[in-house]
Design a protein around this motif. Structure first.
Motif, PDB file in Angstrom:
ATOM      1  N   LEU A 151      -6.384  -2.191   6.730  1.00  0.00           N
ATOM      2  CA  LEU A 151      -6.130  -2.914   5.477  1.00  0.00           C
ATOM      3  C   LEU A 151      -7.231  -3.949   5.230  1.00  0.00           C
ATOM      4  O   LEU A 151      -7.682  -4.126   4.093  1.00  0.00           O
ATOM      5  CB  LEU A 151      -4.765  -3.592   5.523  1.00  0.00           C
TER       6      LEU A 151
ATOM      7  N   LEU B 219      -4.665  -6.986  -2.555  1.00  0.00           N
ATOM      8  CA  LEU B 219      -4.521  -6.865  -1.106  1.00  0.00           C
ATOM      9  C   LEU B 219      -4.998  -8.143  -0.410  1.00  0.00           C
ATOM     10  O   LEU B 219      -4.388  -8.592   0.569  1.00  0.00           O
ATOM     11  CB  LEU B 219      -5.292  -5.649  -0.606  1.00  0.00           C
TER      12      LEU B 219
ATOM     13  N   SER C 169       2.975   0.448   7.452  1.00  0.00           N
ATOM     14  CA  SER C 169       1.652   0.580   6.846  1.00  0.00           C
ATOM     15  C   SER C 169       0.653   1.126   7.850  1.00  0.00           C
ATOM     16  O   SER C 169       0.942   1.291   9.035  1.00  0.00           O
ATOM     17  CB  SER C 169       1.169  -0.797   6.379  1.00  0.00           C
TER      18      SER C 169
ATOM     19  N   ALA D 162      -1.648   5.146   4.495  1.00  0.00           N
ATOM     20  CA  ALA D 162      -0.483   4.427   3.991  1.00  0.00           C
ATOM     21  C   ALA D 162       0.796   5.245   4.155  1.00  0.00           C
ATOM     22  O   ALA D 162       0.778   6.480   4.123  1.00  0.00           O
ATOM     23  CB  ALA D 162      -0.677   4.083   2.513  1.00  0.00           C
TER      24      ALA D 162
ATOM     25  N   GLY E  84      -0.547  -0.587  -4.598  1.00  0.00           N
ATOM     26  CA  GLY E  84      -1.129  -1.878  -4.922  1.00  0.00           C
ATOM     27  C   GLY E  84      -0.725  -2.407  -6.277  1.00  0.00           C
ATOM     28  O   GLY E  84      -1.433  -3.223  -6.877  1.00  0.00           O
TER      29      GLY E  84
ATOM     30  N   THR F 101       0.804  -1.227   0.000  1.00  0.00           N
ATOM     31  CA  THR F 101       0.000   0.000   0.000  1.00  0.00           C
ATOM     32  C   THR F 101       0.830   1.267   0.000  1.00  0.00           C
ATOM     33  O   THR F 101       0.275   2.367   0.069  1.00  0.00           O
ATOM     34  CB  THR F 101      -0.940   0.024   1.221  1.00  0.00           C
TER      35      THR F 101
ATOM     36  N   TYR G  14      -5.344   3.888  -0.195  1.00  0.00           N
ATOM     37  CA  TYR G  14      -5.169   3.223   1.086  1.00  0.00           C
ATOM     38  C   TYR G  14      -4.923   4.289   2.159  1.00  0.00           C
ATOM     39  O   TYR G  14      -3.765   4.618   2.456  1.00  0.00           O
ATOM     40  CB  TYR G  14      -3.999   2.245   1.027  1.00  0.00           C
TER      41      TYR G  14
ATOM     42  N   SER H 188       2.448   4.563  -0.849  1.00  0.00           N
ATOM     43  CA  SER H 188       1.819   5.537  -1.738  1.00  0.00           C
ATOM     44  C   SER H 188       2.827   6.316  -2.568  1.00  0.00           C
ATOM     45  O   SER H 188       3.862   6.757  -2.057  1.00  0.00           O
ATOM     46  CB  SER H 188       0.984   6.527  -0.916  1.00  0.00           C
TER      47      SER H 188
END
Length: 475
Positions: free
Chosen positions: A301, A313, A295, A187, A244, A174, A184, A176
């Motif tokens: 999540l 995920l 995370s 993240a 992702g 996740t 997410y 970014s």
């Protein structure tokens, strides 16, 4: 075999917890877009606060805004005194919707979780292709294993030379590419990781190696088509990705064929060396840690995986479940691990045979009875850690994969908010499983699986009509 760093940073409740005794969620519908998983308040100044000193004598507001009215509830309230529906009356109420030929072969089960009474059963022990409703098993297994507040850690360590670094993947896909992730929420950012590497004194990078040994085996599953990964809905499974595995920070963007190496290339670019070599390999056990990021909490999540039906995920979370219980870190091991945790929790897994944890595989089968068994446990109050599964279910007509269903003009529109669920969609496969609040305020659990039905939209609408008929039942 190394395990992911799932450091518990203190326990906290999931972003939204569903309290079974009082299922009331008040949302600010007047502002347009609401998000159940993570809610951010937007507060704008109505006056200047440029006062001198410590601001104790700030200017008075120069405008007067009308008070906001009370927002409507997104979910109906439960009635603790609501009667258990009469099975015959409920079946009569749903008979017309159940007879719709668009449903094809339909198996269904409706349960009153408080009493354990089965209110409706139609072939519920028959194995069927479920699509993405198998994510409910994945979510529940992870919720039971990991402590709330646990996070996944991505580490960068020293490499073979002063200009080489090694990314040690911890299962966080996740990360970014943007300053704040819309995909997410919460993240870590790739920029933050790059900044930490620079702060450790790395000024030039000629090679970035990705140690993805946390996972093993094939990166796509049996029963996946050649176009399933990479696609706009799935990436090959690796334990390190950015966004992702997407090629941009857009939910429906195409995924990379080698998302781990693509992410490594992005990190190299942020370090000022976009032409650096990227490769897969292993970290030296004696390497020094240069930087790390973590995370969002695992419960966030899990919620995001269910709410948005995030296939990649789901596969990653299932591999982490396999790591925790000592199963192989493969598709097969992940499925075995999820099944093991569910069985140990008391979920009836009869008829379950899966080849992935996301529901993409067309070889997967499960039963409506098994899904109802899981949801009954999740809503019973006997397994508090499964609250995250209940809270993640999309709200009909409001968010997630049910955002555009039960809308005004639909035959099922009257059930908006009363139905919450996890959807499943494959070619000629449609499923819906979750909870329904009846007209009397009674919470029921349901699982519907349709195989061989009509076109996608017609079958979805038919399933929604069945759920709406049950929701309207004051019986």
């Amino acid at each position: 075999m190394k395990k992911p760093d799932l450091s518990a940073f203190g326990r906290r409740s999931p972003a939204v917890r569903v309290l079974i005794g009082a299922l009331v969620l008040v949302v600010a519908a007047a502002v347009g877009l609401g998000v159940v998983v993570a809610t951010a308040s937007i507060i704008g100044p109505t006056h200047s606060d440029s006062a001198d000193g410590d601001g104790a004598n700030q200017a008075s507001p120069t405008v007067s805004l009308p008070a906001n009215g009370a927002p409507p509830p997104a979910l109906p309230a439960l009635n603790p005194n609501a009667p258990v529906p009469d099975p015959a009356a409920l079946q009569t109420a749903a008979a017309a919707a159940l007879s719709n030929p668009a449903l094809g072969a339909l198996t269904a089960k409706i349960v009153d979780p408080e009493s354990g009474s089965v209110l409706f059963d139609q072939g519920s022990t028959t194995p069927m292709q479920p699509g993405s409703t198998v994510k409910l098993y994945t979510a529940a297994a992870a919720a039971l294993l990991f402590e709330p507040g646990s996070r996944l850690t991505t580490t960068v360590s020293t490499g073979a030379s002063p200009t080489e670094i090694v990314i040690v993947a911890g299962g966080d896909i996740t990360l970014s590419s943007q300053p704040e992730s819309a995909l997410y929420p919460g993240a870590a950012t790739l920029q933050a990781l790059a900044d930490a590497v620079k702060a450790a004194g790395i000024t030039q990078v000629t090679k970035v190696t990705v140690d993805g040994s946390l996972f093993e085996g094939a990166t796509t599953a049996q029963g996946w088509g050649s176009g399933d990964a990479p696609s706009t809905y799935a990436a090959p499974v690796y334990p390190f990705m950015v966004d992702g595995g997407r090629t941009s920070a857009d939910f429906k963007a195409m995924r990379y064929a080698e998302p781990d190496l693509a992410a490594a290339q992005q990190l190299a670019a942020l370090l000022g060396n976009p032409q650096a070599e990227v490769a897969r390999g292993a970290v030296d056990p004696n390497a020094s840690v240069l930087a790390s990021v973590q995370s969002a909490p695992i419960e966030d999540l899990i919620e995001r995986m269910i709410l948005d039906s995030d296939n990649t995920l789901a596969e990653v979370i299932a591999r982490l479940v396999a790591v925790q219980v000592g199963q192989p870190r493969t598709f097969e091991g992940a499925v075995a691990a999820v099944s093991q945790v569910m069985t140990e929790a008391g979920v009836d897994m009869s008829g379950y045979a899966a080849y992935d944890a996301s529901g993409i595989s067309q070889l997967n089968v499960t039963t409506s009875s098994s899904l109802a068994s899981l949801l009954s446990l999740a809503t019973s109050g006997d397994a508090p850690k499964l609250d995250v599964v209940s809270s993640a279910l999309a709200v009909s007509g409001y968010n997630g994969t049910l955002a555009t269903r039960y809308e005004a003009g639909d035959a099922a529109a009257g059930a908006a908010g009363a139905v919450r669920g996890k959807t499943g969609t494959l070619s000629a496969v449609n499923s819906l499983a979750g909870t329904i609040v009846t007209a009397d305020g009674r919470l029921l659990v349901f699982a519907f699986i349709s195989n061989g039905g009509a076109d996608l939209e017609a079958t979805r609408a038919a399933l929604d009509d069945v759920a709406a008929a049950v929701a309207s039942c004051g019986c």
